[in-house]
Structures are given as C-alpha cells and as structure tokens.
Design an enzyme around this catalytic site. Structure first.
Site, PDB file in Angstrom:
ATOM      1  N   HIS A  43       0.840  -1.201   0.000  1.00 53.10           N
ATOM      2  CA  HIS A  43       0.000   0.000   0.000  1.00 53.10           C
ATOM      3  C   HIS A  43       0.876   1.252   0.000  1.00 53.10           C
ATOM      4  CE1 HIS A  43      -2.861   3.077   1.166  1.00 53.10           C
ATOM      5  NE2 HIS A  43      -2.159   3.302   2.264  1.00 53.10           N
ATOM      6  N   ASP A  60       6.385  21.956 -26.393  1.00 52.66           N
ATOM      7  CA  ASP A  60       6.315  20.600 -25.851  1.00 52.66           C
ATOM      8  C   ASP A  60       7.295  20.547 -24.686  1.00 52.66           C
ATOM      9  OD1 ASP A  60       6.458  17.587 -25.618  1.00 52.66           O
ATOM     10  OD2 ASP A  60       5.158  17.762 -27.363  1.00 52.66           O
ATOM     11  N   TRP A  82       7.007   0.297   3.965  1.00 53.01           N
ATOM     12  CA  TRP A  82       7.435   1.076   2.801  1.00 53.01           C
ATOM     13  C   TRP A  82       8.777   1.755   3.067  1.00 53.01           C
ATOM     14  CZ3 TRP A  82       8.265   6.326   1.576  1.00 53.01           C
ATOM     15  CH2 TRP A  82       8.051   7.234   2.615  1.00 53.01           C
ATOM     16  N   SER A  97      13.351   6.378 -13.938  1.00 52.86           N
ATOM     17  CA  SER A  97      12.246   7.089 -14.574  1.00 52.86           C
ATOM     18  C   SER A  97      12.046   8.459 -13.940  1.00 52.86           C
ATOM     19  CB  SER A  97      10.981   6.246 -14.447  1.00 52.86           C
ATOM     20  OG  SER A  97       9.834   7.050 -14.411  1.00 52.86           O
ATOM     21  N   SER A  98      12.075   8.506 -12.601  1.00 53.66           N
ATOM     22  CA  SER A  98      11.892   9.784 -11.902  1.00 53.66           C
ATOM     23  C   SER A  98      12.976  10.775 -12.255  1.00 53.66           C
ATOM     24  CB  SER A  98      11.961   9.575 -10.391  1.00 53.66           C
ATOM     25  OG  SER A  98      10.718   9.317  -9.888  1.00 53.66           O
ATOM     26  N   HIS A 106      12.916  12.364   3.696  1.00 53.97           N
ATOM     27  CA  HIS A 106      12.272  13.621   4.051  1.00 53.97           C
ATOM     28  C   HIS A 106      12.127  14.551   2.855  1.00 53.97           C
ATOM     29  CE1 HIS A 106      10.231  16.402   6.526  1.00 53.97           C
ATOM     30  NE2 HIS A 106      10.895  17.321   5.837  1.00 53.97           N
ATOM     31  N   GLU A 135      11.691  13.584   0.012  1.00 57.34           N
ATOM     32  CA  GLU A 135      10.624  12.910  -0.725  1.00 57.34           C
ATOM     33  C   GLU A 135       9.245  13.407  -0.292  1.00 57.34           C
ATOM     34  OE1 GLU A 135      10.321  10.830  -3.180  1.00 57.34           O
ATOM     35  OE2 GLU A 135       8.257  10.165  -2.911  1.00 57.34           O
ATOM     36  N   TYR A 164       8.470  16.256   0.649  1.00 58.56           N
ATOM     37  CA  TYR A 164       8.252  17.569   0.023  1.00 58.56           C
ATOM     38  C   TYR A 164       8.110  17.453  -1.481  1.00 58.56           C
ATOM     39  CZ  TYR A 164       8.296  19.616   4.443  1.00 58.56           C
ATOM     40  OH  TYR A 164       7.923  19.917   5.706  1.00 58.56           O
ATOM     41  N   SER A 191      -2.030  27.097  -5.226  1.00 61.54           N
ATOM     42  CA  SER A 191      -1.720  28.496  -5.521  1.00 61.54           C
ATOM     43  C   SER A 191      -2.275  28.935  -6.867  1.00 61.54           C
ATOM     44  CB  SER A 191      -0.204  28.732  -5.496  1.00 61.54           C
ATOM     45  OG  SER A 191       0.329  28.252  -4.291  1.00 61.54           O
ATOM     46  N   HIS A 248      14.656  13.510  12.217  1.00 62.47           N
ATOM     47  CA  HIS A 248      13.470  13.581  13.094  1.00 62.47           C
ATOM     48  C   HIS A 248      12.635  12.311  12.975  1.00 62.47           C
ATOM     49  CE1 HIS A 248      11.390  15.926   9.597  1.00 62.47           C
ATOM     50  NE2 HIS A 248      11.154  14.639   9.470  1.00 62.47           N
ATOM     51  N   HIS A 249      12.958  11.472  12.016  1.00 63.25           N
ATOM     52  CA  HIS A 249      12.291  10.169  11.943  1.00 63.25           C
ATOM     53  C   HIS A 249      12.991   9.136  12.821  1.00 63.25           C
ATOM     54  CE1 HIS A 249       9.663  11.248   8.537  1.00 63.25           C
ATOM     55  NE2 HIS A 249      10.663  12.037   8.198  1.00 63.25           N
ATOM     56  N   THR A 271       6.413  27.261   5.805  1.00 65.73           N
ATOM     57  CA  THR A 271       5.102  26.655   5.568  1.00 65.73           C
ATOM     58  C   THR A 271       4.004  27.600   6.038  1.00 65.73           C
ATOM     59  OG1 THR A 271       6.171  24.550   6.029  1.00 65.73           O
ATOM     60  CG2 THR A 271       3.785  24.535   5.840  1.00 65.73           C
ATOM     61  N   LYS A 331       3.238  30.267   3.576  1.00 68.49           N
ATOM     62  CA  LYS A 331       2.363  29.834   2.480  1.00 68.49           C
ATOM     63  C   LYS A 331       0.907  29.847   2.905  1.00 68.49           C
ATOM     64  CE  LYS A 331       5.297  27.150  -0.339  1.00 68.49           C
ATOM     65  NZ  LYS A 331       4.683  27.411  -1.622  1.00 68.49           N
ATOM     66  N   ARG A 348       1.586   1.174  15.193  1.00 69.15           N
ATOM     67  CA  ARG A 348       1.236   1.000  13.786  1.00 69.15           C
ATOM     68  C   ARG A 348       1.757  -0.343  13.289  1.00 69.15           C
ATOM     69  NH1 ARG A 348       5.578   4.898  10.623  1.00 69.15           N
ATOM     70  NH2 ARG A 348       4.500   4.097   8.800  1.00 69.15           N
TER      71      ARG A 348
HETATM   72  C1  HEM Z   1       5.364  21.160   9.130  1.00 69.75           C
HETATM   73  C2  HEM Z   1       5.694  20.154   8.435  1.00 69.75           C
HETATM   74  C3  HEM Z   1       6.032  18.758   8.955  1.00 69.75           C
HETATM   75  C4  HEM Z   1       6.632  18.363  10.115  1.00 69.75           C
HETATM   76  C5  HEM Z   1       7.149  19.247  11.206  1.00 69.75           C
HETATM   77  C6  HEM Z   1       6.710  16.912  10.083  1.00 69.75           C
HETATM   78  C7  HEM Z   1       7.271  16.124  11.075  1.00 69.75           C
HETATM   79  C8  HEM Z   1       7.305  14.745  11.065  1.00 69.75           C
HETATM   80  C9  HEM Z   1       7.954  13.926  12.047  1.00 69.75           C
HETATM   81  C10 HEM Z   1       8.752  14.450  13.238  1.00 69.75           C
HETATM   82  C11 HEM Z   1       7.755  12.616  11.708  1.00 69.75           C
HETATM   83  C12 HEM Z   1       8.303  11.384  12.422  1.00 69.75           C
HETATM   84  C13 HEM Z   1       7.342  10.833  13.379  1.00 69.75           C
HETATM   85  C14 HEM Z   1       7.739   9.497  13.905  1.00 69.75           C
HETATM   86  O1  HEM Z   1       7.990   8.573  13.114  1.00 69.75           O
HETATM   87  O2  HEM Z   1       7.788   9.368  15.140  1.00 69.75           O
HETATM   88  C15 HEM Z   1       6.962  12.617  10.520  1.00 69.75           C
HETATM   89  C16 HEM Z   1       6.536  11.474   9.868  1.00 69.75           C
HETATM   90  C17 HEM Z   1       6.049  11.477   8.585  1.00 69.75           C
HETATM   91  N1  HEM Z   1       5.713  12.590   7.834  1.00 69.75           N
HETATM   92 FE1  HEM Z   1       5.820  14.514   8.438  1.00 69.75          FE
HETATM   93  N2  HEM Z   1       6.141  16.463   8.951  1.00 69.75           N
HETATM   94  C18 HEM Z   1       5.725  17.553   8.224  1.00 69.75           C
HETATM   95  C19 HEM Z   1       5.131  17.545   6.994  1.00 69.75           C
HETATM   96  C20 HEM Z   1       4.970  16.422   6.232  1.00 69.75           C
HETATM   97  C21 HEM Z   1       4.566  16.408   4.857  1.00 69.75           C
HETATM   98  C22 HEM Z   1       4.270  17.634   4.014  1.00 69.75           C
HETATM   99  C23 HEM Z   1       4.508  15.118   4.455  1.00 69.75           C
HETATM  100  C24 HEM Z   1       4.150  14.513   3.124  1.00 69.75           C
HETATM  101  C25 HEM Z   1       3.477  15.043   2.196  1.00 69.75           C
HETATM  102  C26 HEM Z   1       4.884  14.302   5.584  1.00 69.75           C
HETATM  103  C27 HEM Z   1       4.937  12.931   5.549  1.00 69.75           C
HETATM  104  C28 HEM Z   1       5.339  12.149   6.597  1.00 69.75           C
HETATM  105  C29 HEM Z   1       5.400  10.717   6.548  1.00 69.75           C
HETATM  106  C30 HEM Z   1       5.077   9.840   5.334  1.00 69.75           C
HETATM  107  C31 HEM Z   1       5.819  10.284   7.791  1.00 69.75           C
HETATM  108  C32 HEM Z   1       5.941   8.866   8.298  1.00 69.75           C
HETATM  109  C33 HEM Z   1       6.983   8.069   7.665  1.00 69.75           C
HETATM  110  C34 HEM Z   1       6.950   6.658   8.211  1.00 69.75           C
HETATM  111  O3  HEM Z   1       7.511   6.417   9.267  1.00 69.75           O
HETATM  112  O4  HEM Z   1       6.353   5.794   7.540  1.00 69.75           O
HETATM  113  N3  HEM Z   1       5.135  15.122   6.648  1.00 69.75           N
HETATM  114  N4  HEM Z   1       6.701  13.936  10.147  1.00 69.75           N
HETATM  115 CU   LIG Z   2      10.366  13.986   7.724  1.00 65.48          CU
END
Ligand code: HEM
Ligand SMILES: [Cu+2]
Lengths: 300, 517
Positions: free
Chosen positions: B67, B96, B132, B160-161, B244, B246, B248, B259, B293-294, B319, B322, B441
C-alpha cells in the site's frame, strides 16, 4: 528564454517504449538471476538496451548533422547532461557519506565511545575500533561470520610510495583530464589533427587506469585477503572504487565513441556537444577519483 | 509536426506529445491509486474489529508495505508528473517538453516497474513485507527472496523519476516564451522546478540505499550489519536523507496547484507571489537537513536530537508563510465555491492540521511516545492524502475542461468532494486518538480498548474509498457525455497562458511561442 520560433519536436518514435521494455526485462532478469540462477532474460534485456541506445544516439547524431537542432534544443541537451551529472554526484555522495559515517560515528560507538558505551560494551567487549578495520566485531566476539582483511590499501609510507598503485592511478587519471582539456582546446581552434591525438591519448590513459585497477583488485582478492566480504572496510572499499571503475569504463567508452566521431569529422569549433558532454563526464569521474584517493587511500 | 495524433495504439506506445504522455501518466497513476486503495481497504477491513478476521498476519504485512510503496511511488508521484507534462508547457508557452522522447521513456518504465513489484504478490515467499520504509535488517537479513525484485524495481522506477525531472527542469529553464521571466512563472511551474531539483538530488540516494541492501543480501557486504562493522541505523540515515525531501516532493506540486486554484476562485491575484517562491525554496533547502526527526528513538546523541528537533520546527516558518498567503488571497476576494475551490480550501485547512501534528512529532521528547504509533499514521495521511491527493483531485476538476473541452457535473463534483472530505476525517482523526492511547502502527491485531475508534476509522476509510469510485465515474462521464465547454477561459477569474488556448487544447500548442508582456 526562447528566441527561435521553431523548436524541434520529434515525430513519434519506437525507441522509448523499447528502451523501457529493455529496462523492465533487465530488472526482472537480474532478479531471476539472483534468485534462480537463470540469466537468459537479463541477457535479452541487456542486448535490447544496447541496441536501443545505439539506434537512439545514431538518430540524434543524424538529426544534428541534418541541421534539425536549433541552438535552443542544444541548450536542452546541455541542461540534460548537467543535471544527469549532478544526479551522479549525489549517487557517489551516498557511498562517501557511508564511509564518513562508519569511520567517524559507527565504529567508535561499536568500540565503546559515546553515551551508550556501557551497553555496547556488553555486546562487543573485545572489539577495538580502528581504521582500516582489520578485525571485525564478529571476529572480536569469536565468530567468523565476517573476517577482516589481511592487508589494507592505505598509504604504505614514503619509502614504498612508488610501488603503490593508487598513486599511479591518480597520476594517470589527472593527466587524462588535462589531455582531454587539450583535445577540447584543439577542437575550439578547429585543429582536428591535434584533437584526434589528444583524445586518443585520453582514451589510452583511461584504459591503462582500468587495467591497473584490475591488477589492484586481483591482488586484493588473491594476496591481501581483501574481498567484498571482509567487513565494512572491504564493503566500502569495493563499493566506492567499484562504482568509480564502472564510471571510468563508461567514460572511456563514451570518449572512444567521440574519438571515432572525430575521425569521421563530425565536430567543429562550434558543434561538438557530443564530445563536450563526454568530457564533462570524464572530468566528473576524475574529481570523484580525487575524493577517493584522499578518503579511501591516503587519509586512512 | 503540424499534424495531429497518430492512429491506434501507436499513438500511446510511441508518443512524443506532452499532452498524450501527460494523459498516460494521469491514468496510470489513477490505476495505481485504485490498486493501492484496494490494499488499504483490505487493511481497514482486517482492523475493523480486534482479532484476526480475514487475512493472515504475514499477508497483512505485505499489504501495508505494498500500500505504502504503490501510493507514494505509483500514485502520488506519477500523478503530479502527469500534471506537469500537461500544464508546464501550456503555462510557460512552450511547444512541448524539452526532450520529448526521453519523456516517453520515463513514462513507459513505470508500468514495467510496477508490474514487477506487483508480481511479487504471486511469487513464492510473497511480496515485500518490511514496510514502505524497508528498514534493514528487516529488509536484508529477514527479507523474503522477492526483495531482489523489489530492489531492481526501485532502480528502474528511480531512473524514470530522474529522467522525468531532468526533462521538467530543462523545459522550465530553456523553453519559456519570450518575456516569461522567472518571476512571472505561474506558481505551479515554480513548485515543480524545485520539486524536480529535489528529485534529481535524492532519487540517486535511494538507488544507493537499495544497492547497498542488494550487496548485503547477495554478496556478503556488511553495510547494515554491526557484526562486520556496519550499522543498521546507517540504513535509516540514508533512507530518510532521501525520505524527508521525498515528502516535500509529494507536497510541493500540491502547493503549486493550490496556488493556482485559490486566486482563480477568489478573483484576486495570489497574495505575496515572491514570498511564495522564496518560501518554497526555503522548504526545499531545509528538507535536506532535518531527516533524523524520523529517528529520535534510535539512540542518537543528545546534541543530534536537539539539532534535528529545532531544525524541523524551522520548516513551520516558510510553511506558515504559504498558509498565510493563501488565506490572505481569499481575504476580501469575491469567492465562489466550485468543486476545485472546495478541494483547495480543504487542503489549506487539513494540511495545516497535518503540519501541526508534524510539529508535535518534531518535539523529540514527545516523539519518543508518539513514534511508530497510529498518531504518525494520522499525521502523514493528513499531509499526503488531504494535502497531495486532495489537491490532485482539485486539479483534475480545475483543468478537465481545458483537457477535454467538456464540463463536469458541478453537483456530482461537490457531492464527491463532501463524501471524500467527511470520509477522510472520519477515517483519520480517530487514528490520532488511537496513537496517543498507545496503539502501535503496522500490527494486524490490537487490544480490545482500541476497538471503537478502529471501527469508526474503517467506516470512514470505506467512505473515502467509495468517493474515489465516484471520482472515476465523474471523470469518465465528463469525457463521454459532459456538457461542451469550449470557451478559452473556463473560469471567470483564471489567469495564465493555458487559458488563452482553445478548449480542448489542440494537439500542438504554442508551436510559435507567444509574447508575454
Ligand atoms: C510542518 C511540516 C512537517 C513536520 C514538522 C513533520 C514532522 C514529522 C515527524 C517528526 C515525523 C516522524 C514521526 C515518527 O515517526 O515518530 C513525521 C513522519 C512522517 N511525515 Fe511529516 N512532517 C511535516 C510535513 C509532512 C509532509 C508535508 C509530508 C508529506 C506530504 C509528511 C509525511 C510524513 C510521513 C510519510 C511520515 C511517516 C513516515 C513513516 O515512518 O512511515 N510530513 N513527520
Ligand atoms: Cu520527515
């Protein structure tokens, strides 16, 4: 910003979808090779890719000779090549990053430094961090899962310096960058003869480099006990130098093609992008080697 | 090149036209969205009630992994590439894409790559089951044999990307119409320029990560194995150095879409155009220096925890700029609420919510509690679904008349929006509660006290899933039997070069570049 009024948009083409098919077959085939030992599909895919690339580049060269490429289109190719090289820079950055991380953080931690030394020490009590890593943690713990190398590739001291292959390789590759530049300079003045000579020398140097690299690997495997499997030193050493060697192979091949094109008289002072792109690639490969020489060989 | 499209299947297989290739990207990504969505429905059906009901835990793990992979790499990313293919040349007055044949190569790699990935479901040992994020050693020492197909699949999808992004960069830098200076570019184009840069920078990093996995699994290296002197945590560093940026990559084009839509339906120019450009660039820059931060729970030195905590919080500043600009654009505008605008406003609200939960997660000491809980699942669905997917839906309604020359049914569009909006929130708000209450999770079963909210969440998820089928119906019925909408400017307040073209946009546009004043 565009000034010309007609940008060349090619007719539909069979090449891209066949190229994609080739890549798909190669991915499938490589997986099958590793999992079942069957190499057929990988070969078919590779052959198809080679054919597609051959025809594709031939088409582009013919279009250029036919004068279909406006200056604007040529700028697109310049951007394309530049960003491709940037992506390659990032690819090497991963392996350099790995090397730095292992040397400055992971190994010292395994050796008991840092906040969590008390716990780590329980896991690998006999292990001492060093670089090049000659004794792996598993060896220190009495297991032979990963055996460190018998010898390493680092700077052997001033007295043995001239028997040290990496130094020669550095001299060869740096020289080849200079000769490549001379070739460029010659073509800028439409001096085809000099161009052919200097580019020929560059290609020859590339081949010599590859030969020496082969010697080095051979020695590593047969005499030094240094293989992909000898712990993190072997892993990083072969990953970095191996990918670099692969890029030198590509670069040499690209320059060889340009050399042949030069003999055919394809280039002139204001139309030599195929060569220029290959030469950028060559300089890039050279810079990577400088990094390798410093961080893999000298500062170790 | 004056003539129209080729006949038959060759039109698609051998395409060099940006509109045709864009269309293929859009349909392909939607197909992947439905496939990844089907996997999500299986997950939520299993979690509807405690205990094991429908599937085995091993299969559950394959479902969560597939998924995530399919949604991120197969649905969201290609959908925005498709949008870029269609809109970037139209918005900058280019004939083009810069490199049309490479464009088609980038597209056609995807079906092969994802067919390979999906086929692992039917292989011995099953599909990848390591999440994932494919952390080592789960994805190396303990991985199913099919991991090799996954690795090579990622390699070609990444190629491709990279090619797609290089093409977009070359198009924007080199094919702008005379007078279209950088600071006149529509924001969608700007956000894509920066996204493409991020892609070229980090896709090779991902390639490096899977290559090291490949070596560890098959060739005896020890990158991610401490026994040989490597480190499994190294994998996480590399993955998130890709990962990370990614996120964005996923959200910036969505920001671009918003916008475009908000000014149109506010009948006002975008507030703070240049600050939007700078904010986007700042976000892109910061995204490279916050990855750990992850990894707050991996035992980083305290200085590392502090640095990554504060750096992450910094992202909230651009952010915030915006969000402020979008709201200020609407302020005192003469607003109307057609379907694209509804989606855009929903994005502003729900994405902000997701940003706030992100800030909560950024607080290192708190994250030690939240990490790997359902709270994180809630967070990233608010940003990825309510951010990226919602704006993609809005974008389709917004530009569909330009693409097809037909108008969608406004009532049906609004209904679809509301079902999606309500379903989404019912599905994902409870996940925050579950996470804060301690539900981890990626588990196929849970303790009894989590039952109620899980059931609610599943109901919301089914509702959101149904809304997507309705979306498909809306798009198809517009194409087949929509009211003709042939005026150049579909929306009264719309600005930009694409609205100077007839609807549907002819096969070749701007063969001679327009003059932009
Ligand atoms: C203000 C903006 C953001 C902050 C401060 C933020 C912060 C964080 C933090 C600290 C985590 C880790 C949490 C953990 O695993 O304990 C996290 C996880 C995640 N964030 Fe964000 N995030 C932000 C915006 C975004 C955006 C824009 C996206 C995607 C479009 C995103 C997608 C994700 C994803 C996919 C995970 C989980 C990844 C995983 O462990 O599978 N975040 N975020
Ligand atoms: Cu992140």
């Amino acid at each position: 910003m565009s000034t010309e009024s007609n940008y060349y948009v090619p007719e539909e083409s069979r090449l891209p979808v066949l190229g994609a098919l080739a890549l798909g077959l190669m991915a499938l085939g490589a997986g099958l090779l590793l999992n079942d030992g069957a190499s057929g599909i990988l070969w078919v895919g590779t052959a198809l890719l080679v054919a597609v690339m051959y025809i594709w580049f031939r088409t582009v060269i013919r279009e250029n000779i036919a004068g279909m490429n406006s200056d604007q289109l040529k700028r697109s190719y310049v951007w394309g090549m530049s960003w491709f090289i940037f992506s390659e820079v990032m690819f090497f950055a991963v392996f350099f990053g790995t090397l730095f991380y292992v040397r400055t953080l992971a190994l010292p931690w395994l050796g008991g430094e840092g906040d969590r030394s008390d716990m780590i020490h329980l896991v690998w009590p006999e292990f001492t961090a060093q670089w090049p890593l000659m004794e792996t943690p598993s060896q220190a713990a009495g297991s032979n899962e990963f055996i460190g190398p018998d010898h390493h590739m680092s700077f052997p001291g001033w007295d043995k310096m001239f028997h040290w292959l990496p130094l020669w390789n550095t001299i060869i590759l740096l020289t080849s960058s200079v000769t490549c530049h001379f070739a460029h300079h010659a073509m800028k003045h439409d001096d085809r003869k000099k161009f052919n000579i200097w580019l020929g020398v560059t290609v020859a140097l590339g081949i010599i480099f590859l030969f020496l690299q082969y010697e080095e690997y051979h020695e590593a495997y047969t005499e030094m006990g240094l293989t992909l499997e000898s712990g993190i030193y072997g892993s990083t050493f072969f990953m970095l130098t191996g990918f670099h060697g692969f890029h030198v192979t590509m670069g040499t091949f690209m320059l060889l093609i340009q050399w042949i094109r030069g003999l055919k008289g394809h280039f002139s002072s204001d139309d030599q992008f195929g060569f220029e792109a290959s030469s950028w690639y060559w300089h890039f490969v050279d810079v990577v080697w400088a990094g390798l020489f410093l961080f893999v060989y000298v500062l170790a | 090149m004056a003539h129209g499209p080729a006949k038959g299947i060759g039109r698609w297989l051998f395409a060099t036209n940006h509109k045709d290739i864009g269309t293929m990207y859009l349909w392909f990504s939607f197909a992947m969205f439905l496939l990844g969505g089907a996997f999500a429905m299986i997950i939520r059906a299993e979690l509807f009630a405690p205990g094991m009901q429908l599937i085995k835990p091993e299969f559950f793990n394959q479902m969560t992994t597939m998924h995530g992979l399919i949604m991120v790499f197969g649905a969201i990313m290609p959908s925005f590439v498709g949008l870029a293919n269609w809109m970037v040349p139209l918005q900058i007055g280019a004939p083009d894409m810069a490199l049309p044949r490479m464009n088609n190569l980038s597209f056609w790699i995807l079906p092969f790559g994802f067919a390979l990935l999906a086929s692992t479901l039917f292989m011995e040992g099953g599909a990848p089951n390591f999440g994932w994020t494919f952390y080592a050693p789960l994805s190396t020492t303990y991985a199913p044999d099919t991991v090799n197909f996954f690795i090579f699949g990622v390699h070609i999808i990444g190629a491709s990307s990279i090619m797609g992004s290089i093409n977009i960069i070359a198009t924007i830098l080199n094919l702008r119409a005379p007078g279209m200076t950088m600071m006149k570019l529509p924001l969608f184009v700007w956000t894509w320029l920066i996204t493409a840069f991020l892609l070229v920078a980090v896709m090779p990093v991902l390639a490096g990560a899977v290559t090291m996995m490949l070596m560890d699994i098959n060739f005896g290296t020890s990158f991610f194995d401490a026994a040989g002197g490597g480190d499994p945590v190294l994998f996480q560093h590399i993955f998130w150095f890709f990962g990370h940026p990614e996120v964005y990559i996923i959200i910036l084009p969505a920001f671009g879409v918003i916008s475009e839509i908000i000014p149109t339906f506010s009948r006002k120019p975008l507030f703070g155009y240049s600050s939007m450009v700078y904010a986007t660039s700042a976000i892109a820059f910061l995204s490279f220096i916050v990855w750990a931060h992850h990894m707050f729970t991996t035992g980083m030195p305290i200085a590392g925890e502090l640095y990554f905590m504060y750096a992450t919080m910094l992202i909230a500043v651009p952010t915030g700029v915006k969000v402020f600009n979008w709201i200020t654009t609407m302020f005192r505008g003469s607003l109307t609420f057609e379907t694209p605008m509804l989606f855009a406003i929903a994005v502003v609200i729900l994405f902000t919510f997701g940003g706030f939960t992100g800030l909560m997660l950024a607080v290192a000491p708190a994250d030690i509690q939240y990490h790997d809980s359902y709270f994180v699942v809630g967070h990233f669905h608010y940003v990825m679904v309510a951010g990226a997917v919602f704006s993609m839906s809005g974008a389709v309604y917004y530009w569909l008349p330009k693409w097809t020359g037909k108008m969608y049914d406004e009532t049906m569009g609004k209904m679809q929006f509301w079902i999606a909006f309500v379903g989404f929130n019912i599905a994902f708000i409870p996940q925050h509660f579950l996470g804060l209450a301690g539900m981890p999770r990626r588990y196929a079963d849970y303790a009894l006290q989590f039952s109620d909210w899980n059931m609610v969440s599943s109901i919301g998820a089914f509702m959101y899933g149904a809304a997507q089928l309705m979306f498909l119906y809306n798009v198809i019925s517009t194409i087949v039997s929509g009211k003709p909408s042939t005026e150049e400017k579909t929306w009264e307040g719309a600005q930009g070069l694409e609205w100077t073209l007839p609807s549907p946009a002819p096969f070749h546009t701007f063969s001679t570049p327009p003059n932009v004043k």
